[in-house]
Design an enzyme around this catalytic site. Structure first.
Site, PDB file in Angstrom:
ATOM      1  N   SER A 126       6.047   3.909   8.746  1.00 38.61           N
ATOM      2  CA  SER A 126       4.809   4.756   9.198  1.00 38.61           C
ATOM      3  C   SER A 126       4.340   4.651  10.493  1.00 38.61           C
ATOM      4  CB  SER A 126       3.637   4.659   8.324  1.00 38.61           C
ATOM      5  OG  SER A 126       2.649   5.310   8.536  1.00 38.61           O
ATOM      6  N   HIS A 127       3.275   4.008  10.738  1.00 40.06           N
ATOM      7  CA  HIS A 127       2.868   3.836  11.969  1.00 40.06           C
ATOM      8  C   HIS A 127       3.083   2.649  12.814  1.00 40.06           C
ATOM      9  CE1 HIS A 127       0.324   2.193   9.078  1.00 40.06           C
ATOM     10  NE2 HIS A 127       0.014   1.447   9.867  1.00 40.06           N
ATOM     11  N   THR A 174       0.771  -1.245  -0.177  1.00 42.73           N
ATOM     12  CA  THR A 174       0.174  -0.092  -0.093  1.00 42.73           C
ATOM     13  C   THR A 174       0.825   1.453   0.068  1.00 42.73           C
ATOM     14  OG1 THR A 174      -1.845  -1.351   1.489  1.00 42.73           O
ATOM     15  CG2 THR A 174      -2.004   1.074   1.129  1.00 42.73           C
ATOM     16  N   THR A 193      -7.926   2.224  -1.360  1.00 45.16           N
ATOM     17  CA  THR A 193      -7.117   2.548  -0.065  1.00 45.16           C
ATOM     18  C   THR A 193      -5.491   2.927  -0.562  1.00 45.16           C
ATOM     19  OG1 THR A 193      -8.510   1.187   1.168  1.00 45.16           O
ATOM     20  CG2 THR A 193      -6.120   1.532   1.981  1.00 45.16           C
ATOM     21  N   ASP A 218       2.503  11.673   8.739  1.00 44.39           N
ATOM     22  CA  ASP A 218       1.512  12.132   7.626  1.00 44.39           C
ATOM     23  C   ASP A 218       0.073  11.524   8.297  1.00 44.39           C
ATOM     24  OD1 ASP A 218       1.818   9.097   7.896  1.00 44.39           O
ATOM     25  OD2 ASP A 218       2.038   8.809   5.635  1.00 44.39           O
ATOM     26  N   ARG A 219      -0.194  11.014   9.397  1.00 45.75           N
ATOM     27  CA  ARG A 219      -1.282  10.593  10.037  1.00 45.75           C
ATOM     28  C   ARG A 219      -1.697  11.768  11.096  1.00 45.75           C
ATOM     29  NH1 ARG A 219      -2.468   4.394  10.490  1.00 45.75           N
ATOM     30  NH2 ARG A 219      -2.273   3.727   8.284  1.00 45.75           N
ATOM     31  N   ASP A 243       6.011   8.955  10.857  1.00 46.12           N
ATOM     32  CA  ASP A 243       6.321   9.773   9.744  1.00 46.12           C
ATOM     33  C   ASP A 243       5.695  11.021   9.446  1.00 46.12           C
ATOM     34  OD1 ASP A 243       4.367   8.061   8.709  1.00 46.12           O
ATOM     35  OD2 ASP A 243       4.934   8.264   6.535  1.00 46.12           O
ATOM     36  N   ASP A 294       1.738  10.185  13.470  1.00 42.96           N
ATOM     37  CA  ASP A 294       2.249   8.898  13.563  1.00 42.96           C
ATOM     38  C   ASP A 294       3.670   8.906  13.229  1.00 42.96           C
ATOM     39  OD1 ASP A 294       2.334   9.563  10.850  1.00 42.96           O
ATOM     40  OD2 ASP A 294       1.915   7.546  10.381  1.00 42.96           O
ATOM     41  N   LYS A 302      -0.700  12.468   2.778  1.00 43.89           N
ATOM     42  CA  LYS A 302      -1.144  12.907   3.597  1.00 43.89           C
ATOM     43  C   LYS A 302      -0.551  13.757   4.779  1.00 43.89           C
ATOM     44  CE  LYS A 302      -1.095   8.377   5.727  1.00 43.89           C
ATOM     45  NZ  LYS A 302      -1.546   7.139   4.733  1.00 43.89           N
ATOM     46  N   GLU A 304      -8.606   9.470   4.278  1.00 44.70           N
ATOM     47  CA  GLU A 304      -8.990   8.160   4.517  1.00 44.70           C
ATOM     48  C   GLU A 304      -9.224   7.720   6.032  1.00 44.70           C
ATOM     49  OE1 GLU A 304      -6.161   5.093   2.204  1.00 44.70           O
ATOM     50  OE2 GLU A 304      -4.788   6.563   2.752  1.00 44.70           O
ATOM     51  N   GLU A 305     -10.048   6.939   6.109  1.00 45.08           N
ATOM     52  CA  GLU A 305     -10.463   6.494   7.439  1.00 45.08           C
ATOM     53  C   GLU A 305      -9.314   6.279   8.352  1.00 45.08           C
ATOM     54  OE1 GLU A 305      -9.911   3.232   8.591  1.00 45.08           O
ATOM     55  OE2 GLU A 305      -9.004   3.008   6.529  1.00 45.08           O
ATOM     56  N   SER A 306      -8.126   5.985   7.752  1.00 50.72           N
ATOM     57  CA  SER A 306      -6.800   5.702   8.665  1.00 50.72           C
ATOM     58  C   SER A 306      -6.243   6.650   9.171  1.00 50.72           C
ATOM     59  CB  SER A 306      -6.153   4.705   7.897  1.00 50.72           C
ATOM     60  OG  SER A 306      -5.656   5.167   6.430  1.00 50.72           O
ATOM     61  N   ARG A 317      -9.214  -6.294   7.795  1.00 49.84           N
ATOM     62  CA  ARG A 317     -10.026  -4.941   8.203  1.00 49.84           C
ATOM     63  C   ARG A 317     -11.288  -5.109   7.964  1.00 49.84           C
ATOM     64  NH1 ARG A 317      -5.419  -2.221   9.606  1.00 49.84           N
ATOM     65  NH2 ARG A 317      -3.620  -1.723   8.160  1.00 49.84           N
ATOM     66  N   ARG A 349       7.728  -2.620   3.080  1.00 51.32           N
ATOM     67  CA  ARG A 349       7.522  -2.924   4.460  1.00 51.32           C
ATOM     68  C   ARG A 349       7.978  -4.120   4.951  1.00 51.32           C
ATOM     69  NH1 ARG A 349       3.170   0.983   6.537  1.00 51.32           N
ATOM     70  NH2 ARG A 349       3.613   2.909   5.364  1.00 51.32           N
ATOM     71  N   LYS A 402      10.085   3.840   0.399  1.00 52.89           N
ATOM     72  CA  LYS A 402       9.263   3.847  -0.738  1.00 52.89           C
ATOM     73  C   LYS A 402      10.015   5.061  -1.610  1.00 52.89           C
ATOM     74  CE  LYS A 402       5.995   7.146   1.040  1.00 52.89           C
ATOM     75  NZ  LYS A 402       4.278   7.349   1.213  1.00 52.89           N
TER      76      LYS A 402
HETATM   77  C1  G1P Z   1      -2.931   1.345   5.667  1.00 52.79           C
HETATM   78  C2  G1P Z   1      -4.278   2.237   5.634  1.00 52.79           C
HETATM   79  C3  G1P Z   1      -4.274   3.107   4.380  1.00 52.79           C
HETATM   80  C4  G1P Z   1      -3.247   3.869   4.610  1.00 52.79           C
HETATM   81  C5  G1P Z   1      -1.845   3.191   4.610  1.00 52.79           C
HETATM   82  C6  G1P Z   1      -0.578   3.737   4.681  1.00 52.79           C
HETATM   83  O1  G1P Z   1      -3.081   0.504   4.603  1.00 52.79           O
HETATM   84  O2  G1P Z   1      -5.350   1.497   5.771  1.00 52.79           O
HETATM   85  O3  G1P Z   1      -5.448   3.669   4.377  1.00 52.79           O
HETATM   86  O4  G1P Z   1      -3.090   4.635   3.183  1.00 52.79           O
HETATM   87  O5  G1P Z   1      -1.830   2.208   5.749  1.00 52.79           O
HETATM   88  O6  G1P Z   1      -0.495   4.757   5.812  1.00 52.79           O
HETATM   89  P1  G1P Z   1      -3.315  -1.134   4.786  1.00 52.79           P
HETATM   90  O7  G1P Z   1      -2.600  -1.485   6.033  1.00 52.79           O
HETATM   91  O8  G1P Z   1      -4.778  -1.022   5.209  1.00 52.79           O
HETATM   92  O9  G1P Z   1      -3.154  -1.626   3.571  1.00 52.79           O
HETATM   93 ZN    ZN Z   2       2.480   7.316   8.509  1.00 55.18          ZN
END
Ligand code: G1P
Ligand code: ZN
Length: 543
Positions: free
Chosen positions: A113-114, A18, A344, A281-282, A279, A277, A376, A363-365, A496, A22, A126
């Site tokens: 990221s998170h 995504t 997504t 972006d959240r 990095d 988070d 983001k 995004e909902e995340s 999810r 990772r 990336k």
């Molecule tokens: C998750 C989130 C998605 C976001 C991505 C990167 O991806 O659901 O919205 O863009 O992290 O931060 P997923 O693990 O669901 O593929």
């Molecule tokens: Zn992030």
């Protein structure tokens, strides 16, 4: 300094997900692993010769070492200039901004990221394109193809460079500019938001806490909120980045940022609170006594963005990922602007932003952003909220109540089942896919299915099509469930389940969220055989 061409053999599974590649940190630390992936990136983009690249990351374990490797390879591959954040640090949105502002050809962003950081935690890498956004699937697919056959990479026989000293240096024939990671980003924020109004807000005694979660936004938030806008020292919590994020999980949601949620629910609650988070972006948005679900946050921002100078002319349109609630759709309808539903992942917003079709995305995340960068942006969302609070002079709770009374409320929650047996999760999805066509008309508890499908996205800008982007089940009365497998997890599978139910403005707008969604959650579990297949009866995380 000599250019070396080293032989290598491909590593399995270097497939960008995504948001880039990772993996567990130890996988990235294998000799040649970063090198094979980075050379594959260079090969896939037509080489690095003469190019300008932005390089930086979230400061997690192995960030600095990987950057030195990338710099040597960029130099050996003929890059002209590398722009690197001091100490190897760049938040993802700040990296996106630098790529755009400096006219770079792209960037390499090091982050998971998170996900937690550390030698036994996660790492990621990336490639972002010249527009500052995550490379589109055409490029990530090309990178993956390269990783399968790569047999050599180029590097330089050179020592590490000093990433802590701001200024220009050279590595072989490549120039390296080590830049302050905050300066350009902070200047961009000042263009978008009314900093005078924000200074006045803090001067009036408005209280705020920002939890940087020991991650990359600490220096950004301290510089902007405390040093520039005059928020009192101590407004930023956990503001010093550490390689393992203080052994925490830098994901700004009610589970991992629980102390902040507890604070806003207590008698000592500040007026406003937020977290970002690993990095940067959240974002998570909180007010006194209230958690703002990210889908609602996007809708509120869309409805009020014009109150900030950078968006005073209004928004061109709004885009949300498919699993995100439809709350922003109602705002778009009221504003008579376009609204798009994408798969997504932020990379799908890039074309719409570049084409000027949308101004805001989310995004909902916990991801929200705009056309100011192509990622983001956590702090941006916080500043836009602050700007709105400063103008409307209402509490976060009152703004939300007012929003729901105007547009209705999309009750919404995401249930995550983590580290599920991958085969069981794949079977669940495959079997559900197979029966999608037969679900319509069937009832599960009080919920009747009116339609279901597997989401495919037709990009209206470049015409590309992306299939299998999540399974949707629509229920009578406007309820919806979406199921998809995470593309960012590093252990087993993460399932999810996204749940949503709409309540019109005149309805009951203050039901507890999980209560409001209980029937839909039960129906979804029954339809998918979730408990039997995964052995789980409760999600690991509910946001
Ligand atoms: C998750 C989130 C998605 C976001 C991505 C990167 O991806 O659901 O919205 O863009 O992290 O931060 P997923 O693990 O669901 O593929
Ligand atoms: Zn992030």
């Amino acid at each position: 300094m000599t250019i070396l061409t080293q032989r290598c053999t491909p590593f399995d599974g270097q497939k960008p997900g995504t948001s880039g590649l990772r993996k567990k940190t130890r996988i990235f630390m294998q000799p040649g692993y970063v090198e094979c992936f980075v050379q594959s990136i260079f090969n896939a983009i037509g080489g690095a010769e003469g190019k300008t690249l932005v390089i930086g990351g979230d400061g997690r374990y192995f960030n600095a070492e990987a950057i030195q490797t990338i710099l040597r390879m960029a130099a050996a591959n003929g890059a002209a200039l590398a722009i690197v954040g001091q100490g190897g640090l760049l938040s993802t949105p700040a990296a996106s901004n630098l790529i755009r502002q400096r006219g770079a050809d792209g960037g390499l962003i090091l982050s998971a990221s998170h996900n937690p950081g550390g030698i036994d935690a996660d790492f990621g890498l990336k490639f972002n394109s010249a527009n500052g956004g995550p490379a589109p699937e055409t490029i990530t697919n090309a990178i993956f193809e390269q990783t399968k056959t790569i047999d050599s990479y180029k590097t330089l026989d050179a020592p590490d460079i000093d990433l802590d000293r701001i200024g220009q240096t050279t590595l072989g024939d490549m120039r390296v500019a080590v830049v302050d990671p905050v300066t350009d980003y902070a200047a961009l924020m000042e263009e978008l938001f009314n900093f005078d109004a924000l200074r006045a807000l803090f001067a009036s005694g408005f209280t705020m806490k920002f939890d940087a979660m020991h991650a990359v936004t600490g220096p950004y938030a301290t510089a902007i909120l405390e040093d520039t806008l005059g928020a009192p020292a101590g407004t930023v919590l956990n503001g010093v980045p550490s390689v393992d994020f203080g052994k925490g999980h830098p994901d700004p949601n009610p589970i991992w940022a629980k102390p902040l949620v507890d604070l806003v629910m207590s008698d000592d609650a500040p007026d406003f609170a937020a977290a970002s988070d690993g990095d940067g972006d959240r974002n998570m948005i909180l007010g006194r006594g209230i958690y703002v679900t990210p889908s609602d946050s996007l809708a509120v921002l869309a409805a009020n963005a014009h109150l900030a100078p950078g968006y005073a002319r209004g928004i061109a349109g709004v885009a949300r990922s498919m699993p995100t609630s439809a709350a922003c759709d109602r705002v778009a309808e009221a504003l008579a602007v376009e609204c798009f539903e994408t798969p997504t992942g932020w990379k799908f917003f890039g074309n719409l932003l570049d084409a000027g079709r949308v101004t805001l995305c989310g995004e909902e995340s916990a991801g929200t952003g705009s056309d100011h960068v192509r990622e983001k942006d956590g702090l941006w969302a916080v500043l836009l909220w602050l700007n709105i609070l400063a103008v409307r002079k209402m509490s976060v709770r009152d703004i939300l109540q007012d929003h729901w009374r105007t547009y209705g409320r999309n009750y919404y929650s995401r249930h995550d089942y983590e580290a599920v047996d991958a085969a069981a999760a794949n079977d669940l999805m495959a079997d559900l896919t197979a029966k999608l066509d037969d679900l319509a008309g069937q009832s599960f508890g009080g919920c009747t299915v009116i339609g279901s499908d597997s989401f495919s996205y037709h990009d209206p800008v470049d015409g590309s099509v992306s299939h299998n982007q999540g399974l949707r089940i629509n229920f009578e009365g406007g309820g919806r469930a979406v199921l998809r497998l995470s593309g960012t997890g590093t252990e087993g599978a993460t399932l999810r389940v996204y749940l949503e139910r709409y309540e019109a403005p005149g309805g009951d707008l203050n039901i507890e969220t999980q209560e409001a969604l209980r029937e839909i959650a039960q129906a979804t579990a029954a339809i998918s055989g979730l408990a039997e297949r995964t052995g789980r009866t409760e999600p690991d995380v509910m946001t």
